[in-house]
Motif scaffolding. Structure first.
Motif, PDB file in Angstrom:
ATOM      1  N   UNK A   9      -1.465   5.894   7.866  1.00 34.17           N
ATOM      2  CA  UNK A   9      -1.305   7.332   7.644  1.00 34.17           C
ATOM      3  C   UNK A   9       0.095   7.657   7.150  1.00 34.17           C
ATOM      4  N   UNK A  10       1.107   7.069   7.779  1.00 35.11           N
ATOM      5  CA  UNK A  10       2.478   7.284   7.322  1.00 35.11           C
ATOM      6  C   UNK A  10       2.681   6.742   5.914  1.00 35.11           C
ATOM      7  N   UNK A  11       2.104   5.575   5.646  1.00 34.72           N
ATOM      8  CA  UNK A  11       2.280   4.946   4.339  1.00 34.72           C
ATOM      9  C   UNK A  11       1.672   5.763   3.215  1.00 34.72           C
ATOM     10  N   UNK A  12       0.490   6.345   3.466  1.00 35.46           N
ATOM     11  CA  UNK A  12      -0.237   7.030   2.399  1.00 35.46           C
ATOM     12  C   UNK A  12       0.110   8.506   2.267  1.00 35.46           C
ATOM     13  N   UNK A  13       0.898   9.039   3.192  1.00 34.38           N
ATOM     14  CA  UNK A  13       1.138  10.487   3.202  1.00 34.38           C
ATOM     15  C   UNK A  13       2.404  10.914   2.476  1.00 34.38           C
ATOM     16  N   UNK A  14       3.336  10.004   2.273  1.00 32.32           N
ATOM     17  CA  UNK A  14       4.620  10.379   1.706  1.00 32.32           C
ATOM     18  C   UNK A  14       4.999   9.457   0.556  1.00 32.32           C
ATOM     19  N   UNK A  15       5.733   9.968  -0.420  1.00 35.48           N
ATOM     20  CA  UNK A  15       6.307   9.063  -1.430  1.00 35.48           C
ATOM     21  C   UNK A  15       7.229   8.052  -0.738  1.00 35.48           C
ATOM     22  N   UNK A  16       7.096   6.789  -1.101  1.00 39.55           N
ATOM     23  CA  UNK A  16       7.871   5.766  -0.417  1.00 39.55           C
ATOM     24  C   UNK A  16       7.389   5.507   0.988  1.00 39.55           C
ATOM     25  N   UNK A  17       6.147   5.890   1.273  1.00 40.22           N
ATOM     26  CA  UNK A  17       5.594   5.741   2.617  1.00 40.22           C
ATOM     27  C   UNK A  17       5.546   4.320   3.151  1.00 40.22           C
ATOM     28  N   UNK A  18       5.311   3.296   2.305  1.00 34.91           N
ATOM     29  CA  UNK A  18       5.280   1.930   2.834  1.00 34.91           C
ATOM     30  C   UNK A  18       6.543   1.530   3.592  1.00 34.91           C
ATOM     31  N   UNK A  19       7.709   2.044   3.191  1.00 38.42           N
ATOM     32  CA  UNK A  19       8.942   1.729   3.915  1.00 38.42           C
ATOM     33  C   UNK A  19       8.920   2.335   5.312  1.00 38.42           C
ATOM     34  N   UNK A  20       8.427   3.580   5.425  1.00 36.99           N
ATOM     35  CA  UNK A  20       8.294   4.210   6.736  1.00 36.99           C
ATOM     36  C   UNK A  20       7.301   3.453   7.600  1.00 36.99           C
ATOM     37  N   UNK A  21       6.210   3.032   6.976  1.00 37.22           N
ATOM     38  CA  UNK A  21       5.189   2.283   7.695  1.00 37.22           C
ATOM     39  C   UNK A  21       5.734   0.957   8.216  1.00 37.22           C
TER      40      UNK A  21
END
Length: 353
Positions: free
Chosen positions: A96-108
């Motif tokens: 959810x974090x990865x797909x919700x924001x630009x650059x989300x994979x880093x947050x994930x």
């Protein structure tokens, strides 16, 4: 306001509820230019064959379970006793974090790293998982691409596609060697650190305790062949189930494309989505998937666009919504225990009472 007070405020239900609203507002803000996509996708879902849509929902759920199983296998192999339920919750929340924001994979990735540390993984093990799981995913994509190209009869250099496989095997061999020879690794690192310290006119053993602690963790990253095979299997199943979900969405709108063409279209869209300049790659990924389905899967543009809408409604919007519900459900349902020691003033008050 001191740090202890801040921590107590962060742990309150009211603060968590406000955080929920802030995140939801951010999601609407980032997706404001693509909200029409939801309406279009919903209409296509209503017109699609319900049986195939249901199959696609089951397949996307199984793909997330296969992805979580990779983490279970690797962490348990490294001695981290993780619960399968916790790993699945983390997988959905991180997606959810990865797909919700630009650059989300880093947050994930940061979320996964932090949670693994809470489960008892050392920084070495958590980093090892990140590297190896990425290599497994890349190798799986290479295998699927090679098979699809072969069945389509296209010309391709096998060496190019085999690089990921060779890299995975080399990484597995290197980690196993390091795990079996921590003393040699420690001696080499200490020698290099002492040479560096001598060059900088610093104490010779400045980094030695840290290196010794690091080398003690290396023995945990050994990956036996049976565990490596299991991890490869689940990683491949994750990709295969996602592709099967896309194929089910195509069947739901009446398409009958060649499987090899669908596989290559899926992989092409994944490569485009790596940059993720929009939430979930919304826009670039959809264009790439639609155009490649037309070019490689012999679909009409109308059928391809409809299939992509159905697929993204399930695999992107639906899965992201479930991930956020799981994330906030786990956060809000978890009891908050104040385990912080009392300050001296608070201790005096409590004793006086």
């Amino acid at each position: 306001m001191n740090w202890q007070t801040v921590r107590k405020v962060v742990k309150t239900k009211r603060f968590q509820a406000c955080f929920v609203l802030i995140v939801l507002a951010a999601l609407v803000f980032f997706g404001r230019d693509h909200l029409h996509f939801i309406g279009d996708g919903w209409r296509e879902l209503q017109d699609a064959d319900f049986r195939w849509v249901l199959a696609a929902i089951v397949l996307v759920g199984l793909s997330m379970m296969a992805q979580a199983e990779v983490m279970v296998v690797l962490l348990r192999t490294a001695g981290v006793n993780v619960k399968r339920r916790a790993v699945n919750v983390l997988g959905l929340a991180a997606n959810a974090w990865s797909s919700s924001f630009p650059g989300g994979p880093a947050l994930s990735a940061a979320m996964i790293f932090r949670e693994q540390m809470k489960w008892g993984a050392t920084p070495v093990i958590a980093s090892w998982y990140m590297i190896l799981s990425g290599a497994l995913a890349g190798a799986g994509m290479a295998v699927l691409a090679l098979g699809s190209v072969f069945f389509l009869g296209l010309t391709v250099k096998p060496v190019t596609l085999a690089l990921s496989l060779v890299g995975l095997l080399a990484l597995a061999f290197a980690t196993n060697w390091v795990a079996k020879h921590p003393e040699q690794v420690e001696a080499w690192l200490v020698a290099r650190a002492r040479a560096f310290n001598s060059w900088r006119n610093q104490p010779e053993d400045r980094f030695t305790p840290a290196i010794e602690s690091f080398s003690d963790q290396l023995s945990a990253v050994e990956l036996p062949l049976n565990k490596l095979t299991a991890a490869i299997f689940y990683s491949m199943m994750n990709w295969a189930l996602e592709i099967a979900c896309l194929l089910a969405c195509i069947m739901a709108i009446g398409g009958e494309p060649p499987i090899a063409g669908v596989v290559l279209s899926f992989l092409a869209s994944k490569l485009v989505g790596q940059a993720q300049i929009t939430p979930g790659g919304l826009g670039p990924v959809d264009v790439a998937l639609t155009t490649t389905l037309v070019g490689l899967a012999a679909m009409t543009s109308v059928h391809a666009f409809a299939a992509v809408l159905v697929y993204r409604m399930l695999n992107f919007f639906g899965l992201t919504l479930v991930g956020w519900l799981v994330y906030f459900g786990a956060k809000l349902a978890k009891p908050v225990l104040d385990t912080e020691p009392l300050h001296s003033d608070e201790a005096k008050d409590s004793s006086a009472a």
